[in-house]
Design a protein around this motif. Structure first.
Motif, PDB file in Angstrom:
ATOM      1  N   MET A   1     -71.170 -21.214 -24.725  1.00  0.00           N
ATOM      2  CA  MET A   1     -72.605 -21.325 -24.931  1.00  0.00           C
ATOM      3  C   MET A   1     -73.019 -22.730 -24.107  1.00  0.00           C
ATOM      4  O   MET A   1     -73.961 -22.882 -23.367  1.00  0.00           O
ATOM      5  CB  MET A   1     -72.988 -21.554 -26.502  1.00  0.00           C
ATOM      6  N   VAL A   2     -72.303 -23.575 -24.624  1.00  0.00           N
ATOM      7  CA  VAL A   2     -72.467 -24.998 -23.785  1.00  0.00           C
ATOM      8  C   VAL A   2     -72.368 -24.894 -22.321  1.00  0.00           C
ATOM      9  O   VAL A   2     -73.135 -25.343 -21.465  1.00  0.00           O
ATOM     10  CB  VAL A   2     -71.365 -26.150 -24.268  1.00  0.00           C
ATOM     11  N   ALA A   3     -71.461 -24.117 -21.811  1.00  0.00           N
ATOM     12  CA  ALA A   3     -71.281 -24.075 -20.463  1.00  0.00           C
ATOM     13  C   ALA A   3     -72.465 -23.386 -19.775  1.00  0.00           C
ATOM     14  O   ALA A   3     -72.808 -23.718 -18.656  1.00  0.00           O
ATOM     15  CB  ALA A   3     -70.062 -23.143 -20.161  1.00  0.00           C
ATOM     16  N   ALA A   4     -73.108 -22.369 -20.633  1.00  0.00           N
ATOM     17  CA  ALA A   4     -74.279 -21.629 -19.943  1.00  0.00           C
ATOM     18  C   ALA A   4     -75.248 -22.507 -20.067  1.00  0.00           C
ATOM     19  O   ALA A   4     -76.228 -22.407 -19.260  1.00  0.00           O
ATOM     20  CB  ALA A   4     -74.468 -20.382 -20.984  1.00  0.00           C
ATOM     21  N   LEU A   5     -75.492 -23.258 -21.030  1.00  0.00           N
ATOM     22  CA  LEU A   5     -76.584 -24.111 -21.328  1.00  0.00           C
ATOM     23  C   LEU A   5     -76.531 -25.125 -20.011  1.00  0.00           C
ATOM     24  O   LEU A   5     -77.598 -25.597 -19.524  1.00  0.00           O
ATOM     25  CB  LEU A   5     -76.647 -25.027 -22.365  1.00  0.00           C
TER      26      LEU A   5
ATOM     27  N   ARG B   1     -74.952 -24.848 -17.277  1.00  0.00           N
ATOM     28  CA  ARG B   1     -75.541 -24.133 -15.631  1.00  0.00           C
ATOM     29  C   ARG B   1     -77.073 -24.052 -15.812  1.00  0.00           C
ATOM     30  O   ARG B   1     -77.553 -23.844 -14.693  1.00  0.00           O
ATOM     31  CB  ARG B   1     -74.775 -22.689 -15.785  1.00  0.00           C
ATOM     32  N   ALA B   2     -77.589 -23.762 -16.941  1.00  0.00           N
ATOM     33  CA  ALA B   2     -79.117 -23.845 -16.791  1.00  0.00           C
ATOM     34  C   ALA B   2     -79.807 -25.261 -16.768  1.00  0.00           C
ATOM     35  O   ALA B   2     -81.096 -25.185 -16.794  1.00  0.00           O
ATOM     36  CB  ALA B   2     -79.738 -23.075 -18.040  1.00  0.00           C
ATOM     37  N   GLY B   3     -78.814 -26.358 -16.658  1.00  0.00           N
ATOM     38  CA  GLY B   3     -79.454 -27.592 -16.318  1.00  0.00           C
ATOM     39  C   GLY B   3     -79.696 -28.314 -17.715  1.00  0.00           C
ATOM     40  O   GLY B   3     -80.771 -29.105 -17.970  1.00  0.00           O
ATOM     41  N   ILE B   4     -79.383 -27.513 -18.855  1.00  0.00           N
ATOM     42  CA  ILE B   4     -79.602 -28.350 -20.380  1.00  0.00           C
ATOM     43  C   ILE B   4     -78.464 -29.129 -20.677  1.00  0.00           C
ATOM     44  O   ILE B   4     -77.278 -28.561 -20.845  1.00  0.00           O
ATOM     45  CB  ILE B   4     -80.037 -27.136 -21.209  1.00  0.00           C
ATOM     46  N   GLU B   5     -78.873 -30.473 -21.140  1.00  0.00           N
ATOM     47  CA  GLU B   5     -77.738 -31.076 -21.481  1.00  0.00           C
ATOM     48  C   GLU B   5     -77.567 -30.643 -22.979  1.00  0.00           C
ATOM     49  O   GLU B   5     -78.355 -30.417 -23.738  1.00  0.00           O
ATOM     50  CB  GLU B   5     -78.096 -32.590 -21.365  1.00  0.00           C
TER      51      GLU B   5
END
Length: 71
Positions: free
Chosen positions: A1-5, A7-11
């Motif tokens: 989940m963290v990796a996907a976030l 990738r979406a530019g979400i810290e």
């Protein structure tokens, strides 16, 4: 989940809590430490050990000065 976030530019900020548990105050559920040794694991009000000395805002501040708790 963290990796996907990421990738979406979400810290992602992870908040890890080491000074209290999920048991809540004297009205909360007994999940773990309260049932083992309430006075050893939690900070209680001097002269009124039925109530918790609340330094966390949640009513279940760990008694880190007691070796059973965290030593």
């Amino acid at each position: 989940m963290v990796a996907a976030l990421h990738r979406a530019g979400i810290e992602v900020v992870l908040d890890v809590v080491f000074n209290h548990t999920a048991e809540g105050n004297e009205y909360g559920p007994t999940l773990c430490h309260r049932g083992v040794d309430n006075a050893a694991y939690y900070r209680l009000v001097d002269g009124d050990p039925r109530h918790y000395f609340d330094t966390t805002g949640t009513g279940n501040s760990l008694n880190v000065a007691h070796l059973t708790c965290c030593g």
